[in-house]
Design an enzyme around this catalytic site. Sequence first.
Site, PDB file in Angstrom:
ATOM      1  N   ASP A 104       1.161 -13.455  12.053  1.00 59.99           N
ATOM      2  CA  ASP A 104       1.068 -13.289  13.504  1.00 59.99           C
ATOM      3  C   ASP A 104       2.006 -12.225  14.045  1.00 59.99           C
ATOM      4  O   ASP A 104       1.870 -11.799  15.183  1.00 59.99           O
ATOM      5  CB  ASP A 104       1.359 -14.620  14.209  1.00 59.99           C
ATOM      6  CG  ASP A 104       0.261 -15.637  13.961  1.00 59.99           C
ATOM      7  OD1 ASP A 104      -0.878 -15.199  13.706  1.00 59.99           O
ATOM      8  OD2 ASP A 104       0.548 -16.841  14.006  1.00 59.99           O
TER       9      ASP A 104
ATOM     10  N   GLU B 283      -8.445   0.164  -6.180  1.00 58.22           N
ATOM     11  CA  GLU B 283      -8.316   1.609  -6.336  1.00 58.22           C
ATOM     12  C   GLU B 283      -9.078   2.129  -7.561  1.00 58.22           C
ATOM     13  O   GLU B 283      -9.934   3.008  -7.447  1.00 58.22           O
ATOM     14  CB  GLU B 283      -6.826   1.986  -6.439  1.00 58.22           C
ATOM     15  CG  GLU B 283      -6.067   1.662  -5.168  1.00 58.22           C
ATOM     16  CD  GLU B 283      -4.551   1.701  -5.340  1.00 58.22           C
ATOM     17  OE1 GLU B 283      -3.872   2.175  -4.407  1.00 58.22           O
ATOM     18  OE2 GLU B 283      -4.046   1.257  -6.389  1.00 58.22           O
TER      19      GLU B 283
ATOM     20  N   GLU C 226      -5.710  -5.025  -0.418  1.00 62.25           N
ATOM     21  CA  GLU C 226      -4.390  -4.849  -1.019  1.00 62.25           C
ATOM     22  C   GLU C 226      -3.296  -5.450  -0.135  1.00 62.25           C
ATOM     23  O   GLU C 226      -2.243  -5.854  -0.624  1.00 62.25           O
ATOM     24  CB  GLU C 226      -4.122  -3.358  -1.234  1.00 62.25           C
ATOM     25  CG  GLU C 226      -2.773  -3.074  -1.869  1.00 62.25           C
ATOM     26  CD  GLU C 226      -2.497  -1.599  -2.030  1.00 62.25           C
ATOM     27  OE1 GLU C 226      -1.319  -1.236  -2.176  1.00 62.25           O
ATOM     28  OE2 GLU C 226      -3.463  -0.811  -2.020  1.00 62.25           O
ATOM     29  N   GLU C 227      -3.544  -5.522   1.170  1.00 61.98           N
ATOM     30  CA  GLU C 227      -2.529  -6.002   2.100  1.00 61.98           C
ATOM     31  C   GLU C 227      -2.485  -7.521   2.228  1.00 61.98           C
ATOM     32  O   GLU C 227      -1.607  -8.055   2.900  1.00 61.98           O
ATOM     33  CB  GLU C 227      -2.761  -5.385   3.489  1.00 61.98           C
ATOM     34  CG  GLU C 227      -2.733  -3.869   3.514  1.00 61.98           C
ATOM     35  CD  GLU C 227      -1.405  -3.293   3.053  1.00 61.98           C
ATOM     36  OE1 GLU C 227      -0.378  -3.986   3.189  1.00 61.98           O
ATOM     37  OE2 GLU C 227      -1.403  -2.168   2.527  1.00 61.98           O
TER      38      GLU C 227
ATOM     39  N   ASP D 269      -0.158   0.485   8.167  1.00 60.20           N
ATOM     40  CA  ASP D 269      -1.064   0.083   7.095  1.00 60.20           C
ATOM     41  C   ASP D 269      -1.646  -1.302   7.354  1.00 60.20           C
ATOM     42  O   ASP D 269      -2.819  -1.564   7.052  1.00 60.20           O
ATOM     43  CB  ASP D 269      -0.374   0.145   5.727  1.00 60.20           C
ATOM     44  CG  ASP D 269       0.958  -0.567   5.686  1.00 60.20           C
ATOM     45  OD1 ASP D 269       1.463  -0.945   6.764  1.00 60.20           O
ATOM     46  OD2 ASP D 269       1.501  -0.744   4.584  1.00 60.20           O
TER      47      ASP D 269
ATOM     48  N   ASP E  74      -8.393  -0.834  -0.179  1.00 56.80           N
ATOM     49  CA  ASP E  74      -7.025  -0.449   0.150  1.00 56.80           C
ATOM     50  C   ASP E  74      -7.122   0.220   1.515  1.00 56.80           C
ATOM     51  O   ASP E  74      -7.624   1.342   1.624  1.00 56.80           O
ATOM     52  CB  ASP E  74      -6.478   0.525  -0.893  1.00 56.80           C
ATOM     53  CG  ASP E  74      -5.041   0.946  -0.615  1.00 56.80           C
ATOM     54  OD1 ASP E  74      -4.534   0.650   0.485  1.00 56.80           O
ATOM     55  OD2 ASP E  74      -4.427   1.598  -1.479  1.00 56.80           O
TER      56      ASP E  74
ATOM     57  N   LEU F  68      -5.109   1.650   3.727  1.00 57.31           N
ATOM     58  CA  LEU F  68      -4.447   2.920   4.023  1.00 57.31           C
ATOM     59  C   LEU F  68      -3.587   3.329   2.839  1.00 57.31           C
ATOM     60  O   LEU F  68      -2.382   3.103   2.814  1.00 57.31           O
ATOM     61  CB  LEU F  68      -3.614   2.817   5.302  1.00 57.31           C
ATOM     62  CG  LEU F  68      -3.191   4.160   5.902  1.00 57.31           C
ATOM     63  CD1 LEU F  68      -4.397   5.034   6.212  1.00 57.31           C
ATOM     64  CD2 LEU F  68      -2.374   3.941   7.171  1.00 57.31           C
ATOM     65  N   ASP F  69      -4.211   3.958   1.864  1.00 58.40           N
ATOM     66  CA  ASP F  69      -3.504   4.449   0.693  1.00 58.40           C
ATOM     67  C   ASP F  69      -2.631   5.642   1.075  1.00 58.40           C
ATOM     68  O   ASP F  69      -3.034   6.502   1.852  1.00 58.40           O
ATOM     69  CB  ASP F  69      -4.517   4.883  -0.365  1.00 58.40           C
ATOM     70  CG  ASP F  69      -3.861   5.551  -1.557  1.00 58.40           C
ATOM     71  OD1 ASP F  69      -3.249   4.834  -2.366  1.00 58.40           O
ATOM     72  OD2 ASP F  69      -3.947   6.783  -1.652  1.00 58.40           O
TER      73      ASP F  69
END
Length: 425
Positions: free
Chosen positions: A151, A362, A180-181, A157, A199, A201-202
Amino acid sequence: MPKYSATFWIEFSYHENALTPYSDMHSAKIILNPVSIYPPRIHLFSPNVLNLRKKINLGSLPVRNMTSLGGLGFKINASGSGSASGGAGFQTLAEFMGKDGENVGDDLVVLFSHLEYACKRIAALVASPFNSNLAKTFDAAAAGTGSDERDKPKPLDIVANEIILSSLKKSGKVAVMASEEDDAPIWLSDEGSFVVVLDPLDGSRNIDASIPTGTIFGVYKRLEELDHLPTMEKAMLNSLQSGAKLIASGYVLYSSATILCTSFGSGTHALTLDHSTGDFILTHPNIKIPPRGQIYSVNDARYFDWPEGLRHYIDRVRQGKGGSGKKYSARYICSLVADFHRTLLYGGIAMNPRDHLRLVYEANPLSLLAEQAGGRGSNGKQRILSLQPVKLHQRLPLFLGSPDDIEELESYGNIQQKVNPGYDV
């Protein structure tokens, strides 16, 4: 051959009393155009500014020719209209995916339209003059709130992740999203037909230096035979499919141009965002990676940590003693999407020899793009798309690029770096 010309007009806006400083002159409002999303329009004056439009004729300008790297020739006139060589015309993403193009089916078109919208929003955020302060602002806002981690306000990213999550939910076509996050996959809809891994924001550590970043994604069919399982179990198993089962994958490169590169299993194609209309336009159809390149992309500051086989290969190609007989050059951005995009167009190898890049988010999506362009994706010993993931965030070495370069590199044997002395993964 007829000649084409067009007239440019420029509109000027004036304040009704241009000599008097306006009290609200330093307050700015940013408006995101819901159609094109990018770039944002910045209004520096209050609404009661009187617009006096004066039109200036800049004369007639000739047609200019532009040819894309994919071999698609365009004639563009000064008014912005144009046609493709052979009369085919421009193709937007939806048209390219439709019945007269790849014919991927309506459900996948809907999914991609929502993914496209999300990536245009991310492109606007990445290019915004305010993104460098985003993390600081969020940290300050979250201090002392006592809210749980999900929250709390997030840096860019994580914001990108939330944007894509929201868009995929609204599409109604996605059953599971694995990012990935996130620690675990998220079950979105019992009615969704697809599984999306990504992913968001690589290369996000490069944003403050204005170095290219990107979004990487892969799409699978939902495994209906798992529907009887508990929600979290079926979400995880759907996300751990082999890369060989991908029905689509792609990346969006946020750079001097915003480029969507994608494959539906019948070639690799790239589209470029036209900021004036908000459409991704097909500019690089049927990309073919050269059999060999003359560029390798790796962080060779780690040279002395590499295994003998990798050091030997790099030594030889730098000296022109490799299979091509040409001296290779190093080009390394430390942004996987950017390094891979260059490799796809120019050939060579983009690699990370240590267990660092993620198989699910990836390696698999990019390996599909490489193979569909005639290249290869390898972990140094095996084809990436043949590997069965066993963990959601599983890491591995990754070598992507020209088929002859990858084959030569693998012939040196020991090319996977298994230790990471002196730096973190």
